[in-house]
Structures are given as C-alpha cells and as structure tokens.
Design a protein around this motif. Structure first.
Motif, PDB file in Angstrom:
ATOM      1  N   LEU A  46      61.314  19.544  17.539  1.00  0.00           N
ATOM      2  CA  LEU A  46      59.885  20.720  18.120  1.00  0.00           C
ATOM      3  C   LEU A  46      61.232  22.087  17.443  1.00  0.00           C
ATOM      4  N   PHE A  47      62.174  22.479  18.005  1.00  0.00           N
ATOM      5  CA  PHE A  47      62.463  23.957  17.925  1.00  0.00           C
ATOM      6  C   PHE A  47      62.484  24.867  16.267  1.00  0.00           C
ATOM      7  N   ALA A  48      62.496  23.604  15.901  1.00  0.00           N
ATOM      8  CA  ALA A  48      62.484  24.596  13.850  1.00  0.00           C
ATOM      9  C   ALA A  48      61.353  23.517  12.880  1.00  0.00           C
ATOM     10  N   PRO A  49      60.475  23.762  11.896  1.00  0.00           N
ATOM     11  CA  PRO A  49      60.583  25.495  11.844  1.00  0.00           C
ATOM     12  C   PRO A  49      59.466  25.851  12.343  1.00  0.00           C
ATOM     13  N   PRO A  50      58.805  27.287  12.435  1.00  0.00           N
ATOM     14  CA  PRO A  50      57.632  27.952  13.228  1.00  0.00           C
ATOM     15  C   PRO A  50      56.118  27.268  13.268  1.00  0.00           C
ATOM     16  N   LEU A  51      55.326  27.636  13.656  1.00  0.00           N
ATOM     17  CA  LEU A  51      54.178  27.028  13.475  1.00  0.00           C
ATOM     18  C   LEU A  51      54.111  27.168  12.538  1.00  0.00           C
ATOM     19  N   LEU A  52      53.467  26.775  11.666  1.00  0.00           N
ATOM     20  CA  LEU A  52      52.676  27.129  10.276  1.00  0.00           C
ATOM     21  C   LEU A  52      50.701  27.319  10.167  1.00  0.00           C
ATOM     22  N   ASP A  53      50.774  27.691   9.273  1.00  0.00           N
ATOM     23  CA  ASP A  53      50.070  27.974   8.450  1.00  0.00           C
ATOM     24  C   ASP A  53      48.878  27.373   8.402  1.00  0.00           C
ATOM     25  N   ASP A  54      47.434  27.194   8.817  1.00  0.00           N
ATOM     26  CA  ASP A  54      46.301  25.992   8.164  1.00  0.00           C
ATOM     27  C   ASP A  54      46.473  25.852  10.320  1.00  0.00           C
ATOM     28  N   ALA A  55      45.717  24.237   9.700  1.00  0.00           N
ATOM     29  CA  ALA A  55      45.723  23.663  11.085  1.00  0.00           C
ATOM     30  C   ALA A  55      46.698  23.784  11.913  1.00  0.00           C
ATOM     31  N   ASP A  56      47.912  23.902  12.572  1.00  0.00           N
ATOM     32  CA  ASP A  56      49.154  23.791  13.190  1.00  0.00           C
ATOM     33  C   ASP A  56      48.625  24.859  14.003  1.00  0.00           C
ATOM     34  N   ALA A  57      48.357  26.703  13.436  1.00  0.00           N
ATOM     35  CA  ALA A  57      48.600  28.018  13.870  1.00  0.00           C
ATOM     36  C   ALA A  57      47.229  27.789  14.528  1.00  0.00           C
ATOM     37  N   THR A  58      46.473  27.576  13.624  1.00  0.00           N
ATOM     38  CA  THR A  58      44.947  27.233  13.449  1.00  0.00           C
ATOM     39  C   THR A  58      44.350  27.167  15.588  1.00  0.00           C
ATOM     40  N   HIS A  59      45.560  25.915  15.653  1.00  0.00           N
ATOM     41  CA  HIS A  59      45.128  24.885  16.749  1.00  0.00           C
ATOM     42  C   HIS A  59      45.598  25.957  17.929  1.00  0.00           C
ATOM     43  N   ALA A  60      46.702  26.318  17.447  1.00  0.00           N
ATOM     44  CA  ALA A  60      47.596  26.719  18.599  1.00  0.00           C
ATOM     45  C   ALA A  60      47.114  27.756  18.978  1.00  0.00           C
ATOM     46  N   ASN A  61      46.334  28.762  18.232  1.00  0.00           N
ATOM     47  CA  ASN A  61      45.180  30.323  18.110  1.00  0.00           C
ATOM     48  C   ASN A  61      44.075  29.650  19.272  1.00  0.00           C
ATOM     49  N   ALA A  62      43.733  28.205  19.107  1.00  0.00           N
ATOM     50  CA  ALA A  62      42.600  28.579  20.162  1.00  0.00           C
ATOM     51  C   ALA A  62      43.062  27.772  21.251  1.00  0.00           C
ATOM     52  N   ALA A  63      44.041  27.214  21.405  1.00  0.00           N
ATOM     53  CA  ALA A  63      44.967  26.929  23.173  1.00  0.00           C
ATOM     54  C   ALA A  63      45.187  28.146  23.779  1.00  0.00           C
ATOM     55  N   ARG A  64      45.681  29.172  22.803  1.00  0.00           N
ATOM     56  CA  ARG A  64      46.245  30.193  23.290  1.00  0.00           C
ATOM     57  C   ARG A  64      45.543  31.060  23.863  1.00  0.00           C
TER      58      ARG A  64
END
Length: 645
Positions: A46-64
């Motif tokens: 869970l600690f690495a790698p950082p959030l990935l581009d595309d779906a991973d960070a997109t969904h995280a942005n929605a939750a943020r």
C-alpha cells in the motif's frame, strides 16, 4: 476414517462429519495464515508506488473533491462533473482520506481490505459448505491468484463489487437452506440472512451500478429454475427487502439525477449514467468511445493467467463435474447448493462479458466462484488420490506443467540477469523502454511488451526473487504431492506465488516514474517553495487529463487542459457551470508567455505536437520517462541562487 469413493458427489456433505478433523484447533491457524498472506502481499504494497496516472489518480481526485467540498452526491474530477461511476467506492476513499490524509496508502486501503474480506468470505462459505481444508484452500487461492493481485494495483471497484455480490449470493443460499433444513448450522438467526442479502445487493449497486442486479438476479433465477425451489420465494422477504434495498440504493441515484441536469443535448445524470454507461456500453455504442473489447480467444484464455497458478488444476473441476453431472441438482445439502450456485454465477459473468464490451478485469466478480470450484475439486481429488488414477494423472500433469513453466520462467529471468550484469542500474525505467504509444494502451499488462535489454537492469532484485521462486517452488510442491503430503504441496504453491507477487510488486514500483507523475508534481512544489515560481502559476496538462491525473491530486489544485476535452471530461464539460479549464492549441499559443506564468505538463505521446506549437519558446523544468514540464519564462529565482523568500 471413511474412505471417499467415486460415487461421492463433488458437492458432498461436510467431510468433517465423517473425518475426525480438529476444526476448533485448525481454524485459528488457517485464519492466521490467511491474514499473514494478506499482510505480506496486499497491506505491505500500500505504501508504494504513488498514485498512478489515468484511472487510479482520477478516482482519487473524485474522492478528494468529496472531502474538500463535502459534496457526497456529485462526483467531480478537476472541477468537471464525473457522472459515469457509482458513489460508494469514492465514499470509502473519502473516509480513508479523512483518516490517513491524501496519499496512496489512504487511496488503496479500502480495496486492500476488500481483498481480505473476500478471502475470509470464501473461507467461511467453503468451510460451511464443504470442510475446513476446502475453506482454507479457497482463502489462499483468492489471496495468491495472479488476477486478484494485478487488478488491485489501481483503485477500481471490481473487488468491492465481488465482495458485495458474493455476500448477497451467500445470504440468498443460506436463506433457502435454513428454510429447507432449519437445523443447518448458522452463524446468525435465520431472519438476518434475507435482509443481509438485500443490503449487500444495494451496496453492490452503489459500487458498480445495474450490472450487479443482472448478475445477482440472473444467477438466482436460473438457480431457482433448476432446483424448482420457486415456492421458497417468500423466505427471501421480497416486499420488505425491496423497501430496504431502495432505502439504501435509491437516495444517491435520485439526488444525483436532480442535481445534474442540462448537459449535452439536454441530457443529465439519468441518461448518461443509466443509458450511456450501462445499455450503450453493453452494446458497444457508448459515447465517447474510449473502451476496448478483447478478442474472444484472449478473453477466455487469459483467465488461465488471471487464476494462475490455480487454473492449472481446472481440469479436476471438469472431471469431478462430469462424473457428478446427474447429481448436481440434488440440493439436499448445502454443499450441493453451493456448487450449483457458483457454477451458474461464474458462467453468467463470463458469458455476459464475452458478449459485452470488456476489459480484462471485468470478470473479477467471478473469481471467487471459479476459485472455490477449483478448491473443491482439488480437495476432492486429494481425498481419492490413491484410488482414482484419472484424478491422480491430472494432478500430476498440473504439477508437471507448473514445473515446466517455472523452469522456463526461471531460465528466462536468469538469462536476463546474466545479460544485464554489466549494465548500470537506472532508477527511471521509463527512459529505457521501447515506448510504443504507451499512453494509448488499454490492456493492463501492455507495458511489459516495452521491456528492453537495458531496462532489465532496473529489475534485478524482483527478477532474482521470481527466478528463485520459480526454480525451486514448483519442484518442491510436486515432490510433496508424490509423497501424498497434499496440504503441504498446495501450501507450497501458494508460498511460491506469494514470493512471485512480492517480486512483481517490486517491479511495479520500478515502473512508478513512468506510470505516475508524482515526481513532476513534487518538482512544481519544490519550485514554489523556494520561490522560483509563484504559487499562482497556471498549471496546464497537454492532452487528456488521464495522462497526468496524479499532478492535480498531489498539487491539490485544478489544472487547465490543453486539447483535453475528451473521454471522462467530455460530458461533464457540457454543463453550463463547468469551469473554463479547456484550452485549444490556438489558446495555448496565444496565452503562452503572457499573464501569469504557465507550467505545462507534456506526456511523451504529445511531445512532437508541443514542439510544433511552441518550438524553442519554452524552458524545460524537469523530465522523467519522456514526460516533461515546460515553462514559458525564466525562473524568478534560479535554483541555487540566494534569495529572501
């Protein structure tokens, strides 16, 4: 001990009733092993790698966005309505962000917990239906299957959908079973199960949409038709259960529809979410078209990879199922009912997505059922190993295949290690890849086709671990099987898979600079902190937001999109209150070098376009894996100079 015979059905009553199996002592040990595997494979990653581009960070942005605005109804990404997804996964992420902060660990912990709960559900269900060993096998199969690991590296809702759907199916079966045989062992009072079923089904709908209803009711209707148990429908509490279901699932859908009207061609949430994202997607006519469909031969054959190494024992399922084909509808036992329901449900999911548009991970909800059937067949084959030559031969063939695959993989990895022994380690593996339109890939494993000889030098540690595991593990498992130490043999396969998955995650971390743009976001923050650029600088992404979706997440601000009014941003951009974040090529050229400082993120796939538009009128700030940050003017305070902030 009663010796199993060939007439014993695949879905037999609990062997614990005929075998002196000390379940009370072995159950804590089994749970400890399952939890330990989860810690090593899933929690530690869970600690690495950082959030990935595309779906991973997109969904995280929605939750943020949910956390920062308190709006739990309308999903937004980069300020634009994101109406194609159900809300529950984002609620879970929002809660996690509240607790752990905005980071990759918080974004992925709900999914990791979902894997653990899915494994525990599989263990509990199989232990109730069959025996302790089959339950243990089901749990470790889920935790060590390649597809379960691969498709939880990014935050997509499939594992949560699987958990809720399988929970609903389990409660459905328990409700019917307790009605037919009230003395059946039960963890909760009988009245709990039908309402738990409707609750789990509502959560499944809030996770993935109407497809949850298709899978649940499709499996339930076929099951009731085959078993002729229609008369038990009242035990499912349909009236009060539907009221409970609507009370949970309906409010968000209604509010989302009321708050999101007046988009493209007058359409709002209801059309886009229900018609476009469900029916038109199934028919291959969704707008915009940014999805894929696997060829039939790949769709079916790749399940041997997603369920590896346990798919090697799939022939045992066919053997046992064929022998007991006439007894499969004998639902006098909970084990027989479980086997039949798993077979129906798995077949429905696989056939549905073989017709629909699909991605590799869409059939994830069938994994628990498929792995349970393999666990049952393997445990059964182990029990009759001495008496049944056909089962023994197929198990031997599976081990031989596994050993050959292991030796081939170990040899290939060893060759790569030897060939790269004199090459320097380069932390940014993206600089060494073949780069065949990487950003346009839609298959989960496509990046591995870009590996080159020099790039292998960055993968020495995971390659060595995987080579060691494949060279030794399969052979030891085969040797233990020949000694008829079946539990030890199967556990050895699970441990071999565990080491491989750890190695795979280390390799995944090596791909981090290419798959994530966190380091470029950090570069911008560093320049802001030391006064080299103003915090009011305009951040621009060239192309679709998915190319660099981790940048707005880690910067915590909305960015402008140049030529980015596409895919997930397209429909939301048509609402009249959408922020003016979309720029054309002409807008970029006109505004470049004027007004506020511009910092432009450019993915590798768009470098040529940007070079034609801006020429030499740009300053490179940072570059990694072919992705670059440009600015339109010299730094206010060049790095390395003394200045007062």
């Amino acid at each position: 001990m009663t010796t199993p015979t060939l007439s014993t059905p695949l879905a037999s009553p609990k062997t614990a009733q005929s075998e002196p199996y000390p379940a009370s002592r072995r159950r804590p040990a089994a749970l400890l092993v399952l939890f330990s595997l989860w810690l090593v494979i899933f929690f530690a990653s869970l600690f690495a790698p950082p959030l990935l581009d595309d779906a991973d960070a997109t969904h995280a942005n929605a939750a943020r966005h949910m956390v920062l605005t308190g709006d739990l109804v309308t999903l937004k990404v980069n300020g634009i309505r994101y109406l194609e997804k159900a809300a529950l996964p984002y609620w879970l992420d929002a809660i996690s962000f509240r607790v752990f902060g905005f980071n990759a660990f918080a974004a992925h912990i709900p999914e990791a917990v979902g894997v653990l709960l899915l494994a525990l559900l599989g263990y509990h269900w199989s232990r109730r239906a069959y025996d302790e060993r089959t339950g243990f096998y089901t749990g470790i199969f889920i935790l060590t299957a390649a597809g379960v690991f691969l498709f939880t590296r990014i935050y997509i809702p499939e594992v949560l959908l699987s958990l809720f759907l399988c929970t609903a199916l389990y409660c459905f079966l328990k409700t019917l079973s307790l009605t037919k045989t009230p003395v059946t062992e039960s963890t909760f009072p009988p009245i709990v199960y039908p309402y738990a079923m409707w609750t789990a089904l509502a959560l499944a709908v809030l996770t993935k949409g109407l497809v949850a209803l298709v899978f649940f009711f499709g499996a339930a209707i076929v099951y009731l038709a085959l078993t002729r148990e229609w008369h038990l429908w009242r035990t499912l509490k349909p009236l009060s259960g539907i009221i409970l279901f609507l009370a949970i699932a309906a409010p968000w859908h209604i509010l989302a529809g009321l708050r999101n009207t007046g988009g493209m061609n007058g359409h709002g949430f209801f059309w886009f979410y229900f018609v476009n994202e469900h029916f038109l997607r199934f028919l291959g006519k969704r707008y915009p078209k940014d999805y894929n469909k696997l060829p039939g031969y790949l769709f079916w054959s790749l399940h041997l990879v997603w369920l590896f190494p346990w798919s090697l024992f799939a022939p045992a399922v066919l053997i046992q199922g064929w022998r007991q084909r006439r007894q499969m509808l004998n639902t006098n036992t909970f084990s027989a009912r479980t086997t039949l329901l798993h077979a129906i449900y798995a077949a429905l999911v696989l056939v549905f997505f073989s017709i629909s548009t699909n991605q590799e991970y869409y059939t994830f909800p069938a994994y628990l059922a498929l792995l349970t059937l393999i666990a049952v067949a393997l445990a059964k084959s182990e029990a009759i190993y001495q008496q049944d030559s056909l089962s023994r031969h197929w198990i031997t063939f599976a081990h031989a295949t596994y050993t050959v695959i292991g030796l081939a993989a170990a040899t290939a990895l060893a060759y790569g290690l030897w060939s790269s022994r004199k090459l320097p380690f380069v932390p940014d593996i993206g600089e060494l890849l073949a780069h065949r339109a990487v950003g346009d890939y839609t298959l989960s494993m496509s990046h591995f086709f870009d590996l080159t000889g020099p790039s292998f030098a960055a993968l020495r540690l995971p390659a060595a671990l995987a080579a060691l595991a494949f060279a030794i593990g399969p052979a030891i498992a085969w040797w233990l099987r020949k000694k008829q130490r079946h539990l030890a043999s199967t556990t050895t396969i699970a441990l071999t898979s565990t080491i491989f998955l750890i190695a795979a995650h280390i390799a995944f971390i090596r791909f981090g600079p290419m798959l994530s743009s966190q380091n470029l976001a950090q570069k911008i923050q560093q320049l802001e902190d030391n006064g080299s650029v103003s915090r009011d600088s305009q951040i621009l992404l060239f192309g679709d937001q998915s190319y660099g979706s981790s940048i707005p997440f880690y910067l915590g601000k909305i960015v402008y999109l140049v030529d980015g009014r596409s895919t997930s941003m397209l429909f939301g951009s048509t609402f009249p209150d959408a922020p003016p974040i979309f720029l054309s090529h002409e807008d970029l050229v006109k505004e470049w070098g004027t007004g506020q400082r511009k910092i432009l993120f450019v993915p590798l796939e768009r470098r040529d376009v940007v070079d034609r538009l801006l020429g030499n009128n740009k300053i490179l700030l940072a570059e990694t894996s072919g992705k670059a940050l440009f600015t339109d003017r010299p730094l206010d305070h060049p790095v390395g100079t003394d200045h007062q902030q």
